[in-house]
Design a protein around this motif. Structure first.
Motif, mmCIF file in Angstrom:
data_model
loop_
_atom_site.group_PDB
_atom_site.id
_atom_site.type_symbol
_atom_site.label_atom_id
_atom_site.label_comp_id
_atom_site.label_asym_id
_atom_site.label_seq_id
_atom_site.Cartn_x
_atom_site.Cartn_y
_atom_site.Cartn_z
ATOM 1 N N TYR A 1 0.797 -1.230 0.000
ATOM 2 C CA TYR A 1 0.000 0.000 0.000
ATOM 3 C C TYR A 1 0.823 1.270 0.000
ATOM 4 N N SER A 2 1.901 1.310 -0.765
ATOM 5 C CA SER A 2 2.699 2.522 -0.716
ATOM 6 C C SER A 2 2.511 3.375 -1.963
ATOM 7 N N LEU A 3 1.792 2.867 -2.976
ATOM 8 C CA LEU A 3 1.557 3.689 -4.167
ATOM 9 C C LEU A 3 0.624 4.838 -3.808
ATOM 10 N N LEU B 1 -4.279 8.926 5.794
ATOM 11 C CA LEU B 1 -3.001 9.212 5.122
ATOM 12 C C LEU B 1 -1.947 8.272 5.696
ATOM 13 N N ARG B 2 -1.431 7.367 4.871
ATOM 14 C CA ARG B 2 -0.492 6.373 5.377
ATOM 15 C C ARG B 2 0.911 6.932 5.491
ATOM 16 N N ARG B 3 1.603 6.410 6.500
ATOM 17 C CA ARG B 3 2.980 6.828 6.692
ATOM 18 C C ARG B 3 3.821 6.478 5.462
ATOM 19 N N GLN B 4 3.497 5.344 4.813
ATOM 20 C CA GLN B 4 4.287 4.935 3.640
ATOM 21 C C GLN B 4 4.255 5.999 2.547
ATOM 22 N N GLU C 1 -9.556 4.347 1.751
ATOM 23 C CA GLU C 1 -9.997 3.157 2.468
ATOM 24 C C GLU C 1 -9.665 1.867 1.742
ATOM 25 N N SER C 2 -8.979 1.953 0.603
ATOM 26 C CA SER C 2 -8.678 0.724 -0.136
ATOM 27 C C SER C 2 -7.537 -0.026 0.526
#
Ligand code: ADP
Ligand code: MG
Lengths: 380, 284
Positions: A104-106, B173-176, B283-284
């Motif tokens: 999930y980094s894209l 918002l993801r850290r990645q 949310e995906s």
């Protein structure tokens, strides 16, 4: 190399030429989070163009080490240097390292091609050139023609391919991958393993690949670095690691290992399953009861001798289970002392020992590791 | 075949709900339209006419509409900015407990409008209370029951509403993403410009639109604080309907109410696609 794969994209030759591998050195890294010591004096060196797999159980500090290399975290002590230049304090944005995350980094609002073009865009490369590069890289990772798709329209494996292309698009000096395959199905995992390796070799890019899957590490890496509780246990080529593990921890962590009861009978010799074998590495004192570490493929079986059941035949037992693995079959044998041993035999030979039959274990006459019985976890 | 059967089954399950909505929401709207396009003549016989709508867009009613729009825009801008900053601070904080507490409190506060809020200001903080006297020192002409007063009071329930609508997006918002942007050479500013900002935009705009709608439709707070002296669509509807002087006035009230529904409907038409887009990304 996979012979069914199409020839490498011609355009990538120029890309490869621009990406000369450089050496990466981590030395004396310490990092604590409160009371947790994630890294406790971790050292590792990667030669230019080498793929090193960082292998270890969950929580041993692999991700912490990788994040320090990428610059997302700073060590309490120790240095990271690239080509001999210390970059411990350099900001992550300036390190020229490509990172592929677990999942999930894209960027979800950008298409695959825009994701790949993200780094070049920050470097003010024109959109025509960006698109050309993105097409080329997407083709390289087997995603030709899918540049217009959004991440949510791609499978997990496809997303990781795009993530790899995105990391390569900035022509990084080092490629860092943190368990990039662990969220994928077994089949996709196997396929991507080969492709990552092919691309890495094509680019000749120095790569640190984190995994907790020993099979993955052994099959992909030039060398495997086994980590335990924040420090390096052993770093060696896969075959050496498998055949000559430096410590009991490595021996147990890499591959399947039998622990047979034995006793040291003289300096450097151990008696196990009714046989005497030379001890490899440090040898406990004479008379000590030990566990002898022997691989399943180094154990052979014979039909039980007449004197089965006497005190002398410590290697006698009964076949408990047969697991067909293709060319070989793994036979699980219950020994007299209640422990179990696994022996891998060619399948045609294994059929001579049906479940329930009485057998003798025959260890191959090779040096073995012996660890003191009482404490399995003692340092080797 | 099995697939279309499944689809029908899914529709079947929501059919009762759709039926309920059609009755509970459709009928009142139908009644508004029906009543809004009629007016009694001198003999008390109803005729079809557009005069109610014409009136509703002229004179004091136009003033009311414009003043409602101005109030909504102003309070929505203030609440969106303050709410977004607050939500960001909450999203950054480590404590799970704090986050839960803030979400619960926001849920309550966002519904805190109306009489309780007005009461809180007038009775607790008081017309001569610390807050108001401090505000009066800085701003001598300030009074609660004026347009400016409402601008100060409305954010008390609009800011929590903004926090409620944007916090999930900020949390999503993801850290990645941030690390990937940094890894590719991006500065903090470039991350917000190209990744964080665009990802938050739908939720932030959606929250803004929702605040606008909530502000526009708010009635009780305005009524309690200003007793109708600030011309707003909602208070005008109330006074027209409760005046029960002439039957025409009822029809005019219906036309005004329909105008309000149209404005809020437009807001929802903007909000829903934004929310859908944001959900798809985050949310995906
Ligand atoms: N940011 C952090 N805060 C607190 N503890 C952390 C943090 N990052 C890692 N740790 C701890 O450090 C240890 C090593 O973590 P990690 O490097 O993620 O292990 P691995 O990747 O090998 O599974 C673990 O015990 C983990 O809980
Ligand atoms: Mg990890």
């Amino acid at each position: 190399m996979n012979t069914t794969a199409p020839a490498p994209a011609p355009a990538s030759d120029s890309a490869a030429a621009r990406m000369r591998g450089v050496g990466l050195d981590l030395s004396g890294l310490h990092r604590s989070f409160g009371a947790t010591r994630a890294l406790a004096g971790f050292d590792l060196s990667l030669a230019p163009g080498e793929l090193v797999a960082l292998l270890g159980p969950s929580g041993c500090g692999k991700t912490t080490a990788l994040r320090i290399v990428a610059g997302f975290d700073t060590p309490d002590q120790g240095t990271v240097s690239l080509d001999g230049k210390d970059l411990t304090r350099l900001s992550a944005a300036k390190r020229d390292m490509g990172m592929v995350f677990q999942s999930y980094s894209l960027f979800p609002h950008l298409t695959a091609a825009q994701n790949v073009g993200f780094g070049p865009r920050l470097r003010r490369i024109g959109s025509a050139e960006r698109d050309r590069q993105a097409d080329e890289l997407l083709e390289l990772v087997g995603m030709a023609g899918m540049g217009g798709r959004y991440p949510h329209q791609l499978s997990g494996g496809q997303q990781q391919r795009v993530a790899l292309a995105r990391a390569l698009a900035v022509r990084p000096k080092v490629l860092l991958l943190d368990e990039p395959l662990s969220a994928l199905d077994a089949k996709v995992r196997l396929q991507l393993r080969e492709e990552i390796r092919r691309i890495q070799q094509e680019f000749g890019i120095t790569t640190l690949f984190v995994t907790h899957d020993q099979e993955e590490a052994l099959s992909m890496a030039d060398r495997v670095a086994v980590m335990r509780a924040g420090s390096l246990e052993q770093c060696a080529a896969p075959a050496e690691l498998y055949d000559r593990p430096a410590t009991a921890f490595v021996a147990q962590f890499v591959g399947t290992m039998n622990h047979l009861s034995g006793q040291i009978i003289e300096a450097g010799r151990v008696r196990v399953a009714g046989r005497e074998l030379p001890v490899d590495g440090p040898c406990p004192t004479v008379g000590t009861k030990v566990k002898v570490l022997i691989r399943p493929e180094s154990l052979d079986l014979a039909a039980a001798s007449a004197e089965a059941g006497t005190a002398e035949s410590a290697g006698a037992g009964q076949v408990l289970m047969a697991t067909f693995l293709g060319a070989t079959t793994r036979l699980t044998v219950r020994l007299g002392d209640g422990s179990e041993a696994k022996a891998d035999l060619p399948s045609h030979r294994a059929s001579e020992f049906p479940v329930g039959s009485r057998v003798d274990l025959i260890p191959a006459p090779r040096p073995v590791l012996a660890v003191e019985d009482a404490d399995d976890t003692a340092e080797g | 075949m099995a697939r279309s059967g499944k689809k029908l089954g899914a529709w079947g399950a929501v059919l009762p709900l759709l039926g309920y909505c059609a009755v509970a929401l459709g009928l009142p709207v139908w009644a508004l339209i029906w009543e809004g396009i009629q007016a009694p003549d001198a003999n008390g016989v109803n005729h079809f006419t557009f005069s109610n709508f014409t009136t509703s867009w002229h004179g004091v009613y136009l003033t009311g509409m414009l003043s409602s729009l101005r109030l909504s825009l102003l309070t929505a801008v203030i609440s969106a900015v303050v709410g977004l900053v607050a939500a960001y601070a909450i999203a950054q904080s480590r404590g799970r407990l704090l986050k839960q507490a803030v979400l619960t409190a926001s849920g309550v506060l966002a519904n805190f409008g109306g009489i309780p809020l007005a009461f809180c200001f007038v009775a607790t903080i008081g017309t001569g209370g610390v807050f108001l006297s401090w505000l009066n020192d800085a701003w001598p002409s300030f009074q609660l029951g004026t347009f400016d007063g409402l601008v100060v009071v409305y954010p008390y329930f609009l800011v929590p509403l903004m926090v409620l609508t944007t916090l999930p997006a900020l949390d999503g918002l993801r850290r990645q993403w941030r690390e990937a942007a940094t890894n590719l050479g991006g500065s903090a500013w470039q991350y917000w410009r190209y990744v964080g900002g665009p990802l938050l935009l739908p939720a932030a705009l959606g929250g803004f639109v929702l605040c606008f709608g909530a502000s526009f439709a708010a009635y009780a707070t305005a009524r309690a604080l200003s007793s109708g002296t600030v011309p707003l669509v909602t208070t005008q509807i109330a006074s027209v309907l409760s005046g029960n002087v002439l039957a025409t006035e009822t029809n005019l009230g219906m036309a005004l109410a329909l105008n309000t529904i149209i404005v809020c409907g437009l807001m929802m038409a903007v909000y829903l696609p934004l929310r859908k887009r944001s959900a798809k990304w985050l949310e995906s």
